[in-house]
Scaffold this motif. Structure first.
Motif, PDB file in Angstrom:
ATOM      1  N   GLY A  29       0.813  -1.215   0.000  1.00 28.55           N
ATOM      2  CA  GLY A  29       0.000   0.000   0.000  1.00 28.55           C
ATOM      3  C   GLY A  29       0.845   1.262   0.000  1.00 28.55           C
ATOM      4  O   GLY A  29       0.511   2.247  -0.667  1.00 28.55           O
ATOM      5  N   TYR A  30       1.943   1.224   0.736  1.00 27.29           N
ATOM      6  CA  TYR A  30       2.827   2.390   0.792  1.00 27.29           C
ATOM      7  C   TYR A  30       3.511   2.617  -0.556  1.00 27.29           C
ATOM      8  O   TYR A  30       3.653   3.752  -1.003  1.00 27.29           O
ATOM      9  CB  TYR A  30       3.858   2.201   1.899  1.00 27.29           C
ATOM     10  N   VAL A  31       3.912   1.530  -1.234  1.00 29.52           N
ATOM     11  CA  VAL A  31       4.544   1.661  -2.550  1.00 29.52           C
ATOM     12  C   VAL A  31       3.538   2.196  -3.555  1.00 29.52           C
ATOM     13  O   VAL A  31       3.874   3.047  -4.380  1.00 29.52           O
ATOM     14  CB  VAL A  31       5.145   0.315  -3.003  1.00 29.52           C
ATOM     15  N   ARG A  32       2.282   1.745  -3.486  1.00 30.33           N
ATOM     16  CA  ARG A  32       1.244   2.280  -4.380  1.00 30.33           C
ATOM     17  C   ARG A  32       1.046   3.777  -4.150  1.00 30.33           C
ATOM     18  O   ARG A  32       0.876   4.546  -5.089  1.00 30.33           O
ATOM     19  CB  ARG A  32      -0.067   1.542  -4.172  1.00 30.33           C
ATOM     20  N   LYS A  33       1.064   4.195  -2.895  1.00 33.13           N
ATOM     21  CA  LYS A  33       0.916   5.616  -2.586  1.00 33.13           C
ATOM     22  C   LYS A  33       2.099   6.415  -3.133  1.00 33.13           C
ATOM     23  O   LYS A  33       1.922   7.496  -3.685  1.00 33.13           O
ATOM     24  CB  LYS A  33       0.803   5.820  -1.075  1.00 33.13           C
ATOM     25  N   LEU A  34       3.304   5.874  -2.995  1.00 26.84           N
ATOM     26  CA  LEU A  34       4.484   6.545  -3.535  1.00 26.84           C
ATOM     27  C   LEU A  34       4.406   6.666  -5.055  1.00 26.84           C
ATOM     28  O   LEU A  34       4.780   7.684  -5.623  1.00 26.84           O
ATOM     29  CB  LEU A  34       5.758   5.796  -3.132  1.00 26.84           C
ATOM     30  N   CYS A  35       3.906   5.622  -5.715  1.00 28.38           N
ATOM     31  CA  CYS A  35       3.731   5.676  -7.173  1.00 28.38           C
ATOM     32  C   CYS A  35       2.734   6.763  -7.550  1.00 28.38           C
ATOM     33  O   CYS A  35       2.985   7.562  -8.457  1.00 28.38           O
ATOM     34  CB  CYS A  35       3.240   4.334  -7.704  1.00 28.38           C
ATOM     35  N   LYS A  36       1.620   6.806  -6.853  1.00 23.45           N
ATOM     36  CA  LYS A  36       0.576   7.786  -7.137  1.00 23.45           C
ATOM     37  C   LYS A  36       1.077   9.211  -6.915  1.00 23.45           C
ATOM     38  O   LYS A  36       0.756  10.121  -7.676  1.00 23.45           O
ATOM     39  CB  LYS A  36      -0.640   7.513  -6.242  1.00 23.45           C
ATOM     40  N   ASP A  37       1.896   9.392  -5.885  1.00 23.33           N
ATOM     41  CA  ASP A  37       2.423  10.716  -5.562  1.00 23.33           C
ATOM     42  C   ASP A  37       3.640  11.102  -6.403  1.00 23.33           C
ATOM     43  O   ASP A  37       4.168  12.201  -6.260  1.00 23.33           O
ATOM     44  CB  ASP A  37       2.798  10.792  -4.075  1.00 23.33           C
ATOM     45  N   GLY A  38       4.106  10.188  -7.269  1.00 22.96           N
ATOM     46  CA  GLY A  38       5.248  10.475  -8.123  1.00 22.96           C
ATOM     47  C   GLY A  38       6.576  10.406  -7.406  1.00 22.96           C
ATOM     48  O   GLY A  38       7.540  11.059  -7.801  1.00 22.96           O
ATOM     49  N   LYS A  39       6.672   9.612  -6.358  1.00 21.17           N
ATOM     50  CA  LYS A  39       7.890   9.529  -5.554  1.00 21.17           C
ATOM     51  C   LYS A  39       8.803   8.378  -5.972  1.00 21.17           C
ATOM     52  O   LYS A  39       9.864   8.201  -5.396  1.00 21.17           O
ATOM     53  CB  LYS A  39       7.535   9.360  -4.065  1.00 21.17           C
ATOM     54  N   ILE A  40       8.375   7.570  -6.954  1.00 23.15           N
ATOM     55  CA  ILE A  40       9.209   6.483  -7.458  1.00 23.15           C
ATOM     56  C   ILE A  40       9.498   6.764  -8.922  1.00 23.15           C
ATOM     57  O   ILE A  40       8.581   6.794  -9.755  1.00 23.15           O
ATOM     58  CB  ILE A  40       8.539   5.109  -7.290  1.00 23.15           C
ATOM     59  N   TYR A  55       9.674   0.430 -13.771  1.00 22.31           N
ATOM     60  CA  TYR A  55      10.679   0.095 -14.776  1.00 22.31           C
ATOM     61  C   TYR A  55      12.025   0.698 -14.412  1.00 22.31           C
ATOM     62  O   TYR A  55      12.094   1.714 -13.734  1.00 22.31           O
ATOM     63  CB  TYR A  55      10.221   0.604 -16.150  1.00 22.31           C
ATOM     64  N   PRO A  56      13.108   0.074 -14.878  1.00 26.90           N
ATOM     65  CA  PRO A  56      14.437   0.598 -14.584  1.00 26.90           C
ATOM     66  C   PRO A  56      14.694   1.915 -15.276  1.00 26.90           C
ATOM     67  O   PRO A  56      14.114   2.150 -16.321  1.00 26.90           O
ATOM     68  CB  PRO A  56      15.376  -0.495 -15.095  1.00 26.90           C
ATOM     69  N   PRO A  57      15.507   2.741 -14.754  1.00 25.20           N
ATOM     70  CA  PRO A  57      16.167   2.640 -13.448  1.00 25.20           C
ATOM     71  C   PRO A  57      15.225   3.103 -12.338  1.00 25.20           C
ATOM     72  O   PRO A  57      14.906   4.284 -12.249  1.00 25.20           O
ATOM     73  CB  PRO A  57      17.355   3.578 -13.577  1.00 25.20           C
ATOM     74  N   ALA A  58      14.734   2.190 -11.556  1.00 20.65           N
ATOM     75  CA  ALA A  58      13.782   2.495 -10.495  1.00 20.65           C
ATOM     76  C   ALA A  58      14.519   3.077  -9.296  1.00 20.65           C
ATOM     77  O   ALA A  58      15.486   2.497  -8.817  1.00 20.65           O
ATOM     78  CB  ALA A  58      13.032   1.241 -10.084  1.00 20.65           C
ATOM     79  N   LYS A  59      14.052   4.227  -8.835  1.00 21.79           N
ATOM     80  CA  LYS A  59      14.669   4.880  -7.678  1.00 21.79           C
ATOM     81  C   LYS A  59      13.585   5.500  -6.812  1.00 21.79           C
ATOM     82  O   LYS A  59      12.629   6.074  -7.318  1.00 21.79           O
ATOM     83  CB  LYS A  59      15.625   5.985  -8.122  1.00 21.79           C
TER      84      LYS A  59
END
Length: 85
Positions: A29-40, A55-59
């Motif tokens: 859930g936290y990773v999904r939130k980070l994706c939604k917020d543009g943090k990954i 997708y790489p390069p994932a940071k």
């Protein structure tokens, strides 16, 4: 010869949110939130399935939050000590 752009082990394929969360020790859930917020960096929302793929390069563009076990709240310890007395 290994490709230096993908030294994190992702290769040219993307990772699901579940796989990325397990590899980083975070909750899904936290990773999904980070994706939604543009943090990954490298996270994309699939147009048909509406699921996030990384997708790489994932940071991670931010520091992950601390888990609740590691943080100590001094007010909580005071209230717990008061209950024991």
């Amino acid at each position: 010869m290994a490709n230096l752009l993908h030294a994190d082990g992702l290769g040219s394929k993307g990772l699901s949110v579940v796989s990325f969360a397990e590899s980083r020790g975070l909750s899904v859930g936290y990773v999904r939130k980070l994706c939604k917020d543009g943090k990954i960096f490298g996270a994309r929302l699939h147009s048909r399935t509406r699921q996030w793929w990384i997708y790489p390069p994932a940071k991670l563009l931010c520091e992950p939050r601390k888990s609740r076990e590691n943080t100590s709240n001094p007010m909580r310890s005071i209230s717990l000590d008061a209950k024991q007395v």
